[in-house]
Design a protein around this motif. Structure first.
Motif, mmCIF file in Angstrom:
data_model
loop_
_atom_site.group_PDB
_atom_site.id
_atom_site.type_symbol
_atom_site.label_atom_id
_atom_site.label_comp_id
_atom_site.label_asym_id
_atom_site.label_seq_id
_atom_site.Cartn_x
_atom_site.Cartn_y
_atom_site.Cartn_z
ATOM 1 N N CYS A 37 -1.779 -2.001 9.311
ATOM 2 C CA CYS A 37 -0.869 -2.815 8.507
ATOM 3 C C CYS A 37 0.016 -3.586 9.484
ATOM 4 O O CYS A 37 -0.130 -3.463 10.698
ATOM 5 N N HIS A 38 0.939 -4.329 8.959
ATOM 6 C CA HIS A 38 1.922 -5.023 9.802
ATOM 7 C C HIS A 38 3.214 -4.229 9.927
ATOM 8 O O HIS A 38 3.898 -4.310 10.956
ATOM 9 N N TYR A 84 -0.447 -10.366 4.528
ATOM 10 C CA TYR A 84 0.384 -9.426 5.270
ATOM 11 C C TYR A 84 0.259 -8.082 4.557
ATOM 12 O O TYR A 84 0.220 -8.031 3.321
ATOM 13 N N GLY A 85 0.232 -6.999 5.307
ATOM 14 C CA GLY A 85 0.105 -5.687 4.692
ATOM 15 C C GLY A 85 1.222 -4.740 5.097
ATOM 16 O O GLY A 85 1.557 -4.649 6.285
ATOM 17 N N THR A 113 0.701 5.239 1.911
ATOM 18 C CA THR A 113 0.037 5.796 3.084
ATOM 19 C C THR A 113 -0.822 7.019 2.800
ATOM 20 O O THR A 113 -1.739 7.322 3.561
ATOM 21 N N HIS A 152 -2.562 -3.198 -3.475
ATOM 22 C CA HIS A 152 -3.944 -3.036 -3.045
ATOM 23 C C HIS A 152 -4.863 -2.844 -4.252
ATOM 24 O O HIS A 152 -5.986 -3.342 -4.288
ATOM 25 N N CYS A 192 -0.539 4.450 11.563
ATOM 26 C CA CYS A 192 -0.711 3.035 11.217
ATOM 27 C C CYS A 192 -0.805 2.151 12.453
ATOM 28 O O CYS A 192 -1.435 1.092 12.409
ATOM 29 N N HIS A 237 -6.072 -3.547 6.803
ATOM 30 C CA HIS A 237 -5.340 -2.961 5.674
ATOM 31 C C HIS A 237 -5.933 -3.325 4.315
ATOM 32 O O HIS A 237 -5.921 -2.513 3.397
ATOM 33 N N GLU A 284 2.403 -0.693 4.595
ATOM 34 C CA GLU A 284 2.141 0.664 4.144
ATOM 35 C C GLU A 284 3.484 1.357 3.881
ATOM 36 O O GLU A 284 4.361 1.364 4.737
ATOM 37 N N ASN A 308 -8.109 -9.132 4.906
ATOM 38 C CA ASN A 308 -7.374 -9.020 6.163
ATOM 39 C C ASN A 308 -7.025 -10.378 6.752
ATOM 40 O O ASN A 308 -6.105 -10.490 7.559
ATOM 41 N N HIS A 312 0.840 -1.197 0.000
ATOM 42 C CA HIS A 312 0.000 0.000 0.000
ATOM 43 C C HIS A 312 0.880 1.254 0.000
ATOM 44 O O HIS A 312 2.067 1.186 0.304
#
Length: 290
Positions: A73-74, A127-128, A49, A170, A61, A93, A130, A123, A47
């Motif tokens: 996010c992670h 894993y996400g 931000t 995304h 975040c 995320h 940013e 979700n 992603h």
């Protein structure tokens, strides 16, 4: 599909891939697991931000918003390539996306279908990360940041035995999103594929990445503190009677406050506790010490 990595395994994988990691206080137990499933996991989602500034972006975040609680996010990937871990488990995320896209990721197909449905909870499965960028197509993507994005994705893929086809943007998950904007996902997957084709080759940064505000408030004893102190002395911001040395002291904080004032900060913004922006401007030489 795979069982999600533990916090310790994620950190180890990232560091082995040459990623500079900062662990936000409390990230290892910060998640939205009470609201839905986390795993099995199938891929990594990237992603942007739509923010600027490392500290503010990481805080957002981690905390989230009134309408969307954190973690969002992670991990947050800063312009200098530092990865700030802010969540471990389900994160807000990905949102809803296309089941056909998920099927393609699971099958590790090199071509993804166009997303035209919002019928699957991303979700649970991704894993996400940013990446700090305004997302306007004009804000630059420094190579250090692109390298860190690729290394982060490659680290997770390597840990799970996935290919680069497991990394999506995304905007590839849902037509309701445009991120990431400013580079192409095929170019990122090429970077990831290249990394996965050889053994991890950790890179050594020129300057010490920001250890995080909480790290200094623990009054650390570290070679990083010594290196910081020497830079403060060189910048004409010394409040040291002796040293500087590895143990964080009031002299370090007073010296750093002088540096903040030199940069134009006032009031509580010049309280001597390092922040990401002033730290980057100090250019503390990289040290392998802890």
């Amino acid at each position: 599909m795979s069982t999600p990595l533990t916090a310790a395994a994620l950190v180890a994988a990232l560091k082995a891939e040459g990623v500079t990691v900062v662990e936000h206080t409390g990230w290892r137990t910060h998640n939205r697991n009470s609201k839905g499933a986390w795993g099995p996991v199938n891929g990594v989602m990237i992603h942007h931000t739509v923010t600027s500034g490392t500290d503010a972006s990481v805080t957002l975040c981690y905390d989230g918003r009134s309408d969307l609680p954190g973690p969002l996010c992670h991990g947050v990937i800063a312009k200098d390539g530092t990865v700030y871990l802010v969540g471990n488990g389900r994160a807000n995320h990905a949102g809803s996306g296309d089941a056909d896209v998920l099927a393609a990721v699971v099958a590790e197909r090199t071509t993804l279908p166009a997303p035209n449905q919002q019928n699957t909870d991303g979700n649970t499965h991704f894993y996400g990360f940013e990446c700090i960028n305004l997302g306007d197509g004009k804000d630059p993507w420094p190579d250090a940041q692109l390298d860190a994005i690729a290394r982060t994705a490659a680290a997770i893929c390597r840990a799970h035995g996935w290919s680069a086809a497991s990394v999506i943007g995304h905007k590839e998950w849902t037509s309701a999103k445009i991120d990431p904007r400013g580079f192409t996902m095929p170019s990122l997957r090429t970077r990831v594929e290249t990394l996965l084709g050889k053994k991890p080759t950790p890179s050594t940064p020129t300057y010490q990445p920001f250890p995080g505000a909480a790290w200094f408030k623990q009054e650390p004893k570290s070679a990083i503190v010594t290196a910081m102190g020497k830079r403060l002395v060189a910048a004409g911001c010394s409040a040291y009677a002796t040293g500087p040395g590895p143990q964080w002291t009031d002299a370090d904080r007073n010296s750093y406050a002088k540096w903040q004032r030199k940069l134009g900060y006032t009031g509580t913004d010049a309280d001597g506790w390092p922040g990401a922006t002033s730290w980057a401007a100090l250019k503390v030489p990289y040290t392998s010490g802890t």
